[in-house]
Write a protein that holds these residues in place. Structure first.
Motif, PDB file in Angstrom:
ATOM      1  N   GLU A   1      51.209  41.221  37.829  1.00 29.45           N
ATOM      2  CA  GLU A   1      50.376  42.350  37.382  1.00 29.45           C
ATOM      3  C   GLU A   1      49.348  41.887  36.344  1.00 29.45           C
ATOM      4  OE1 GLU A   1      50.904  47.018  35.967  1.00 29.45           O
ATOM      5  OE2 GLU A   1      52.659  45.714  36.172  1.00 29.45           O
ATOM      6  N   ILE A   2      49.762  40.980  35.431  1.00 26.28           N
ATOM      7  CA  ILE A   2      48.834  40.454  34.429  1.00 26.28           C
ATOM      8  C   ILE A   2      47.719  39.665  35.113  1.00 26.28           C
ATOM      9  CG2 ILE A   2      48.626  38.771  32.540  1.00 26.28           C
ATOM     10  CD1 ILE A   2      51.473  39.678  31.679  1.00 26.28           C
ATOM     11  N   ALA A   3      48.077  38.835  36.094  1.00 21.25           N
ATOM     12  CA  ALA A   3      47.061  38.062  36.836  1.00 21.25           C
ATOM     13  C   ALA A   3      46.075  38.981  37.554  1.00 21.25           C
ATOM     14  CB  ALA A   3      47.747  37.125  37.841  1.00 21.25           C
ATOM     15  N   ASP A   4      46.577  40.099  38.105  1.00 25.30           N
ATOM     16  CA  ASP A   4      45.694  41.056  38.785  1.00 25.30           C
ATOM     17  C   ASP A   4      44.715  41.691  37.804  1.00 25.30           C
ATOM     18  OD1 ASP A   4      46.838  40.574  41.198  1.00 25.30           O
ATOM     19  OD2 ASP A   4      48.194  42.293  41.165  1.00 25.30           O
ATOM     20  N   TRP A   5      45.183  42.039  36.605  1.00 24.34           N
ATOM     21  CA  TRP A   5      44.286  42.651  35.598  1.00 24.34           C
ATOM     22  C   TRP A   5      43.209  41.649  35.163  1.00 24.34           C
ATOM     23  CZ3 TRP A   5      43.343  47.434  34.605  1.00 24.34           C
ATOM     24  CH2 TRP A   5      44.308  48.419  34.758  1.00 24.34           C
ATOM     25  N   VAL A   6      43.586  40.372  34.979  1.00 23.77           N
ATOM     26  CA  VAL A   6      42.605  39.350  34.581  1.00 23.77           C
ATOM     27  C   VAL A   6      41.548  39.188  35.681  1.00 23.77           C
ATOM     28  CG1 VAL A   6      42.287  36.902  34.058  1.00 23.77           C
ATOM     29  CG2 VAL A   6      44.203  38.144  33.057  1.00 23.77           C
ATOM     30  N   SER A   7      42.017  39.158  36.940  1.00 21.99           N
ATOM     31  CA  SER A   7      41.075  39.059  38.065  1.00 21.99           C
ATOM     32  C   SER A   7      40.164  40.285  38.131  1.00 21.99           C
ATOM     33  CB  SER A   7      41.859  38.904  39.373  1.00 21.99           C
ATOM     34  OG  SER A   7      40.983  38.889  40.478  1.00 21.99           O
ATOM     35  N   TYR A   8      40.730  41.467  37.903  1.00 20.30           N
ATOM     36  CA  TYR A   8      39.950  42.720  37.894  1.00 20.30           C
ATOM     37  C   TYR A   8      38.870  42.671  36.820  1.00 20.30           C
ATOM     38  CZ  TYR A   8      39.058  47.697  36.945  1.00 20.30           C
ATOM     39  OH  TYR A   8      38.469  48.913  36.710  1.00 20.30           O
ATOM     40  N   ALA A   9      39.210  42.145  35.637  1.00 22.36           N
ATOM     41  CA  ALA A   9      38.235  42.059  34.548  1.00 22.36           C
ATOM     42  C   ALA A   9      37.080  41.135  34.906  1.00 22.36           C
ATOM     43  CB  ALA A   9      38.924  41.576  33.264  1.00 22.36           C
ATOM     44  N   ASN A  10      37.371  40.047  35.627  1.00 31.24           N
ATOM     45  CA  ASN A  10      36.348  39.051  35.950  1.00 31.24           C
ATOM     46  C   ASN A  10      35.467  39.464  37.130  1.00 31.24           C
ATOM     47  OD1 ASN A  10      37.238  37.376  33.900  1.00 31.24           O
ATOM     48  ND2 ASN A  10      38.678  36.308  35.206  1.00 31.24           N
ATOM     49  N   THR A  11      35.881  40.481  37.894  1.00 32.71           N
ATOM     50  CA  THR A  11      35.084  40.924  39.051  1.00 32.71           C
ATOM     51  C   THR A  11      34.508  42.311  38.811  1.00 32.71           C
ATOM     52  OG1 THR A  11      37.135  41.684  40.111  1.00 32.71           O
ATOM     53  CG2 THR A  11      36.331  39.484  40.698  1.00 32.71           C
ATOM     54  N   ASP A  12      35.377  43.326  38.735  1.00 31.93           N
ATOM     55  CA  ASP A  12      34.919  44.715  38.650  1.00 31.93           C
ATOM     56  C   ASP A  12      34.329  45.071  37.294  1.00 31.93           C
ATOM     57  OD1 ASP A  12      36.359  44.493  40.978  1.00 31.93           O
ATOM     58  OD2 ASP A  12      37.044  46.558  40.940  1.00 31.93           O
ATOM     59  N   LEU A  13      34.738  44.383  36.217  1.00 32.88           N
ATOM     60  CA  LEU A  13      34.269  44.750  34.880  1.00 32.88           C
ATOM     61  C   LEU A  13      33.135  43.872  34.368  1.00 32.88           C
ATOM     62  CD1 LEU A  13      37.612  45.587  33.015  1.00 32.88           C
ATOM     63  CD2 LEU A  13      36.105  47.107  34.283  1.00 32.88           C
ATOM     64  N   GLU A  14      32.643  42.915  35.179  1.00 31.05           N
ATOM     65  CA  GLU A  14      31.605  41.999  34.700  1.00 31.05           C
ATOM     66  C   GLU A  14      30.340  42.756  34.298  1.00 31.05           C
ATOM     67  OE1 GLU A  14      29.074  38.126  36.255  1.00 31.05           O
ATOM     68  OE2 GLU A  14      30.987  38.626  37.198  1.00 31.05           O
TER      69      GLU A  14
END
Length: 475
Positions: free
Chosen positions: A119-132
């Motif tokens: 779940e932590i890895a998914d949030w980090v990936s989400y931050a680097n794609t959807d939140l850029e």
């Protein structure tokens, strides 16, 4: 960490970008030296750099700044020069920094269970794609996700909180005070993370009026006569201000209750629809029995009915099919993404967006036989819609990624199965129920590189699937 950097400008257009960011983000000192050195490039490099420095500060790891170059010819990126080699991307850089901390802090930041780690890895990936390039819609999504949480994962601050906070904070700094109050769950989490992470050296506090405690009016109703008229006037003014603050807080609670009411209404509608479908199915069975229909049916595994707390999940919910990439292009707005057209035996090829540019060459992607998760909800990735996900193996640090490959001779469109598991896949996975996220920790390759779910191999009509990476997660 509290001083501003010396910035090398090579284009006039980037000056405005840096001045804009400087209002909400403080940047590192380029004269610093440490066991690792950070290098940034591009307009979003400053935000990524501050995120990496936030994690370094929390882990008590000293990092030197190599400088920031606002050169439009370079892609937006952040890299970290370490004794082990050069790392690129926020995910890889922050993961390395956490690994330099104590074992206890590593467990806290990266998760103590496989489920938390995924779940932590998914949030980090989400931050680097959807939140850029996040805006108000992304803030609203986070506000909903934080309705019942103090932290994004678990009961203490993790790498997910630090990376998401560092990425979304510049966007929140540009919101109006009224918007911050309306997004009360997100603002509460951001304020708490700001305090717990000790981020005051890198970011400015959010500017809005916080709700104040409203003491009972009787405390100011009367006082000793000796205090005179001035004390009475002051008490009245304080009582009036407290009353106004109470009204404002009441309005905020009312808005939050309205949001919860809408969510409950949607859930009730879904439950009613499911009950109606079940009743219709029972009615059909009764009519068949009356007509004397005695067809024998193969008994299948029945999934447990959902409870109010949590719905049980089964691997048969996933619609994973064999496909062939017939066209692949670079994403027009994202350097790390491919846009593929994949033949899945349907009327026309399906469009899928994958973040594989750094790991799989374009010439290898074209014509590759792959596995595709087909029943995800369609999602836009940097303005291009994706209708599925190409399954890949990845190591824990996400520095090595490769494709999961079906056996030769398997026709495109064939669905993956598992020994002893029966049942039809969901038409479309429900993102709110996090069905894929609950199954993801069980998706791994074994010691021979065979992809499995909890040790049960991915099976086709021509045998088991394969990969080049043993003992790795499948994403």
């Amino acid at each position: 960490l509290t001083t501003c950097c010396s910035v090398v400008h090579t284009t006039t257009s980037c000056d405005a970008t840096h001045n804009h960011l400087a209002r909400s983000v403080r940047v590192f000192d380029t004269d610093m030296t440490g066991p690792a050195e950070l290098h940034l490039a591009g307009e979003t490099g400053l935000i990524a750099g501050n995120t990496v420095f936030l994690v370094a500060s929390y882990c008590d790891v000293h990092v030197g700044g190599g400088g920031w170059v606002a050169d439009v010819a370079k892609p937006s990126q952040v890299s970290l020069a370490t004794p082990e080699g050069n790392l690129e991307g926020v995910a890889a850089c922050t993961h390395w920094l956490v690994k330099q901390a104590s074992k206890e802090l590593q467990t806290q930041l990266l998760g103590s269970t496989p489920e938390q780690q995924a779940e932590i890895a998914d949030w980090v990936s989400y931050a680097n794609t959807d939140l850029e390039n996040a805006g108000q819609p992304q803030c609203a999504e986070l506000n909903t996700a934080l309705l019942t949480r103090s932290f994004l994962v678990g009961t203490s601050i993790t790498l997910a909180d630090l990376v998401v906070f560092g990425t979304i904070q510049p966007t929140m700094a540009k919101l109006a005070p009224a918007e911050l109050v309306y997004l009360c769950n997100l603002t509460r989490w951001a304020e708490y993370t700001f305090m717990v992470a000790g981020a005051s050296g890198l970011y400015k506090p959010l500017s809005f009026k916080k709700p104040a405690f409203a003491p009972p009016p009787e405390l100011f109703a009367a006082g000793p006569a000796s205090k005179g008229k001035e004390d009475k006037s002051a008490a009245k003014a304080e009582a009036k201000e407290a009353k106004q603050d109470a009204k404002a807080e009441k309005r905020e609670v009312k808005e939050a209750a309205k949001v919860e009411k809408h969510e409950a209404k949607d859930a009730a509608k879904a439950e009613k629809h499911e009950a109606k479908a079940a009743a219709k199915e029972e009615k059909g069975k009764a009519k068949a029995a009356e007509a004397g229909v005695k067809a024998e049916k193969k008994e299948k595994k029945v999934r447990e009915m959902p409870t109010k707390k949590e719905e049980a999940v089964c691997i048969s919910m996933l619609d994973i099919r064999v496909g062939k990439i017939v066209k692949v292009e670079r994403h027009p707005d994202a350097d790390s993404l491919y846009v593929e057209e994949i033949d899945l035996g349907e009327a026309k090829p399906r469009q899928v967006v994958s973040g594989l540019v750094k790991f799989v060459p374009q010439e290898r992607m074209l014509g590759a036989r792959v596995l595709v998760l087909c029943n995800l909800k369609p999602a836009k990735m940097r303005n291009v819609e994706s209708f599925g996900m190409v399954l890949c193996t990845s190591n824990e640090e996400h520095t090595a990624v490769d494709l999961v490959v079906p056996p030769e001779g398997v026709p495109v469109g064939e669905r993956i199965t598992w020994e002893g598991v029966e049942g039809e896949p969901e038409t479309q996975l429900n993102p709110k129920k996090k069905q894929f996220e609950k199954l993801a920790p069980g998706l791994k390759t074994d010691a021979n590189g065979v992809p499995t779910f909890e040790g049960n191999p991915f099976k086709t009509s021509k045998g088991h699937c394969s990969s080049s990476m043993p003992n790795c997660h499948i994403k």
